[in-house]
Scaffold this active site. Structure first.
Site, PDB file in Angstrom:
ATOM      1  N   GLU A 171      42.040  38.283  46.486  1.00  0.00           N
ATOM      2  CA  GLU A 171      40.807  38.647  45.777  1.00  0.00           C
ATOM      3  C   GLU A 171      39.978  37.377  45.620  1.00  0.00           C
ATOM      4  OE1 GLU A 171      39.042  40.341  41.554  1.00  0.00           O
ATOM      5  OE2 GLU A 171      40.720  38.966  41.607  1.00  0.00           O
ATOM      6  N   HIS A 228      38.367  48.434  40.791  1.00  0.00           N
ATOM      7  CA  HIS A 228      38.478  48.739  39.366  1.00  0.00           C
ATOM      8  C   HIS A 228      37.669  47.799  38.476  1.00  0.00           C
ATOM      9  CE1 HIS A 228      41.136  45.486  40.226  1.00  0.00           C
ATOM     10  NE2 HIS A 228      41.308  45.261  38.939  1.00  0.00           N
ATOM     11  N   ASP A 229      36.989  46.823  39.065  1.00  0.00           N
ATOM     12  CA  ASP A 229      36.189  45.887  38.273  1.00  0.00           C
ATOM     13  C   ASP A 229      34.689  46.136  38.405  1.00  0.00           C
ATOM     14  OD1 ASP A 229      38.458  44.428  37.442  1.00  0.00           O
ATOM     15  OD2 ASP A 229      38.451  43.264  39.305  1.00  0.00           O
ATOM     16  N   ASP A 285      49.907  44.492  43.623  1.00  0.00           N
ATOM     17  CA  ASP A 285      49.038  43.466  43.076  1.00  0.00           C
ATOM     18  C   ASP A 285      49.943  42.329  42.628  1.00  0.00           C
ATOM     19  OD1 ASP A 285      46.623  42.433  41.751  1.00  0.00           O
ATOM     20  OD2 ASP A 285      46.008  44.534  41.771  1.00  0.00           O
ATOM     21  N   ASP A 314      45.668  38.419  42.968  1.00  0.00           N
ATOM     22  CA  ASP A 314      44.604  38.403  41.967  1.00  0.00           C
ATOM     23  C   ASP A 314      43.944  37.029  41.881  1.00  0.00           C
ATOM     24  OD1 ASP A 314      43.476  40.017  39.699  1.00  0.00           O
ATOM     25  OD2 ASP A 314      44.235  38.343  38.508  1.00  0.00           O
TER      26      ASP A 314
HETATM   27  C1  GLC Z   1      40.942  40.243  38.654  1.00  0.00           C
HETATM   28  C2  GLC Z   1      41.255  41.697  38.388  1.00  0.00           C
HETATM   29  C3  GLC Z   1      40.657  42.076  37.057  1.00  0.00           C
HETATM   30  C4  GLC Z   1      41.288  41.214  35.986  1.00  0.00           C
HETATM   31  C5  GLC Z   1      41.124  39.738  36.316  1.00  0.00           C
HETATM   32  C6  GLC Z   1      42.019  38.888  35.476  1.00  0.00           C
HETATM   33  O1  GLC Z   1      39.592  40.021  38.814  1.00  0.00           O
HETATM   34  O2  GLC Z   1      40.779  42.489  39.435  1.00  0.00           O
HETATM   35  O3  GLC Z   1      40.832  43.429  36.764  1.00  0.00           O
HETATM   36  O4  GLC Z   1      40.704  41.489  34.746  1.00  0.00           O
HETATM   37  O5  GLC Z   1      41.487  39.459  37.641  1.00  0.00           O
HETATM   38  O6  GLC Z   1      43.339  39.034  35.866  1.00  0.00           O
END
Ligand code: GLC
Length: 528
Positions: free
Chosen positions: A264, A325-326, A99, A201
């Protein structure tokens, strides 16, 4: 298949490292834990692991608040552990994707500590500062994803700084060439270590409107949604300049062999596809979250697959994500029966599948009592991501075989039944279904790299054909609802069911027409 790269025909498996396997009895998963489970991953048949952040971090957002981009947090191990993990994974033909969190640092990163020292600090411009409004109010109406204003007042220097997430996660100023230089150096550091790629991210957040214009209100907002959705983030996200950064990241990746750049990006299809770049110079895989964000409805999913397939730029490679994980666990979103159908869908659509740890077991959102909540999003706006982050359920034994100490988050209440040990032995388990789907996909070019042709989407049914230059053609039929249905496919002739959510149907010969029970999915090898 030889003409395709590993990240095209392979399957990606996401590991949330705090929750995968704990090697040192502190109740928190670590790199040596992952190392100890490589045999499982190889057995399952996945091709790559994406590991959520393992960098030094105060853990305000569990590692998505990085205080050093080129080291390992002691809770996860050290650089030697990482090198060993890489070596061992590569020896088993497993790739390792890290990541990368470029949009913001931790407020404890030395850059931010330096930046907030004074307005004249040499690192001041690494972050996004703004004067207060006339009455001292925030510079504009932008909201933080985790609730409240996205601006935090800095008393010492009399300015606000911008944070799209927590105030402990100040956003970097990607218009500053030095920020880019430092972040690209960090990417190189890991690529030189032999990392096979990055999941970047919140890629669509990197640049914000230079004039800080207000975001417009969202007319579709309904009470109960995250407060962030009250506005359309038109000026705070998805700015055209981001694509220039994506191109730079891609050019950097291109200097190395067969590395993958994943982004992402939560955007509608028409915007998402722009992150592929104009001539293959963008991200290899802008994450496609439609299987997560759409209602579990055959017509809507089939339409979205069609729209996606039809909008991809030439040579762009598709991808599908079922969980992360979100988000709530797929088995909780669609139910355990449909989780089997979802497995078939994920692994038979055209494009790289990403699977979230534990979803191969049908792990469900766990019950977390209010006093147990760890996730800052849960604490701030009541939408906790903890239920989908509980420890991997390895065995029916103490702490589910995850650790010898009490884990950092409670276990799923069903771990005694739903675990790797049990499901490995049960040929009808979801885990066995996943394993066989992955195996078939690997063996059959039609399924891993072949074309996608929609057949029908009618009521709860969805069907399509996969075909490649070599090997047999496949018909995939899915029933996304609980009622029985039937499908006529006379034009395709006959075939044999090779994988079915109800295993007793396997080896069944089918011709012209087939019947589906509720919650059923069939993979049919068509006769030549
Ligand atoms: C992304 C991650 C998430 C995190 C956010 C801020 O969406 O997947 O878990 O809280 O970024 O970094």
């Amino acid at each position: 298949m030889r003409s395709h790269l590993w990240w095209q025909h392979g399957v990606i498996y996401q590991i949330y490292p705090r929750s995968f396997a704990d090697s040192n009895a502190d109740g928190i998963g670590d790199l040596r834990g992952v190392l100890a489970k490589l045999d499982y991953l190889a057995w399952l048949g996945v091709d790559a692991l994406w590991i959520s952040p393992i960098y030094p971090s105060p853990m305000a957002d569990f590692g998505y608040d990085v205080s050093n981009y080129t080291d390992i947090h002691p809770v996860f191990g050290n650089m030697d552990d990482m090198r060993e993990l890489l070596r061992a994974a590569h020896a088993k033909n497993l790739k390792v994707i890290l990541d990368f969190v470029p949009n913001h640092t931790s407020n404890e990163h030395p850059w931010f500590e330096e930046a907030r020292r004074s307005r004249g600090s040499e690192k001041r411009d690494f972050y996004l500062w703004s004067e207060p409004g006339r009455n001292g109010e925030v510079p504009n109406n932008w909201l933080s994803v985790f609730g409240g204003s996205a601006w935090e007042w800095d008393e010492e220097t009399g300015q606000y700084y911008y944070h799209a997430f927590l105030k402990e996660q100040p956003d970097l100023n990607w218009r500053n060439p030095l920020v880019r230089q430092h972040m690209y150096a960090a990417m190189r550091f890991w690529l030189d270590q032999g990392i096979d790629g990055f999941r970047v991210d919140v890629l669509w957040h990197l640049i914000k409107d230079a004039e800080w214009r207000d975001n417009p209100p969202n007319p579709d907002y309904v009470a109960g949604q995250a407060p962030y959705n009250q506005l359309i983030p038109a000026y705070s996200t998805d700015q055209p300049e981001i694509l220039e950064i994506v191109r730079e990241m891609r050019a950097l990746m291109n200097e190395y062999d067969e590395r993958v750049l994943i982004g992402e990006i939560y955007l509608p299809i028409r915007r998402l596809i722009s992150y592929y770049g104009t001539s293959g110079d963008g991200a290899h895989l802008p994450f496609n979250f439609q299987l997560i964000t759409l209602p579990w409805n055959a017509r809507q999913i089939a339409a979205a697959v069609g729209e996606y397939e039809g909008s991809l730029p030439p040579n762009a490679w598709p991808n599908w994500v079922l969980g992360n994980h979100d988000q709530p666990r797929v088995a909780s979103r669609v139910g355990l029966s449909q989780a089997r159908v979802a497995a078939v869908l994920l692994l038979t659509l055209r494009g790289t599948p990403t699977l979230y740890y534990g979803d191969e077991l049908g792990m469900r959102d766990a019950v977390i009592f209010p006093e147990q909540i760890q996730d800052p999003q849960g604490k701030n706006i009541g939408i906790s991501r903890d239920p989908a982050r509980t420890p991997m359920q390895w065995a029916p034994s103490t702490h589910a075989g995850f650790s010898s100490a009490p884990p950092w988050l409670p276990l799923g209440h069903d771990y005694e039944h739903c675990n790797v040990e049990r499901q490995t032995r049960d040929p009808d388990s979801l885990l066995s279904l996943y394993r066989r789907l992955i195996e078939l996909r690997r063996k059959e070019p039609a399924l891993s790299v072949g074309s996608y042709r929609p057949l029908v989407s009618d009521g709860d049914l969805m069907a399509f054909v996969r075909e490649a230059d070599e090997g047999p053609r496949y018909l995939v039929v899915l029933n996304l609802g609980p009622r029985p249905g039937h499908l006529s496919f006379d034009a395709l002739g006959s075939g044999e069911v090779v994988i079915a959510t109800e295993s007793r149907r396997e080896a069944e010969r089918v011709k012209d027409r087939l019947i589906l029970t509720g919650d059923d999915a069939l993979v049919v090898r068509l006769d030549a």
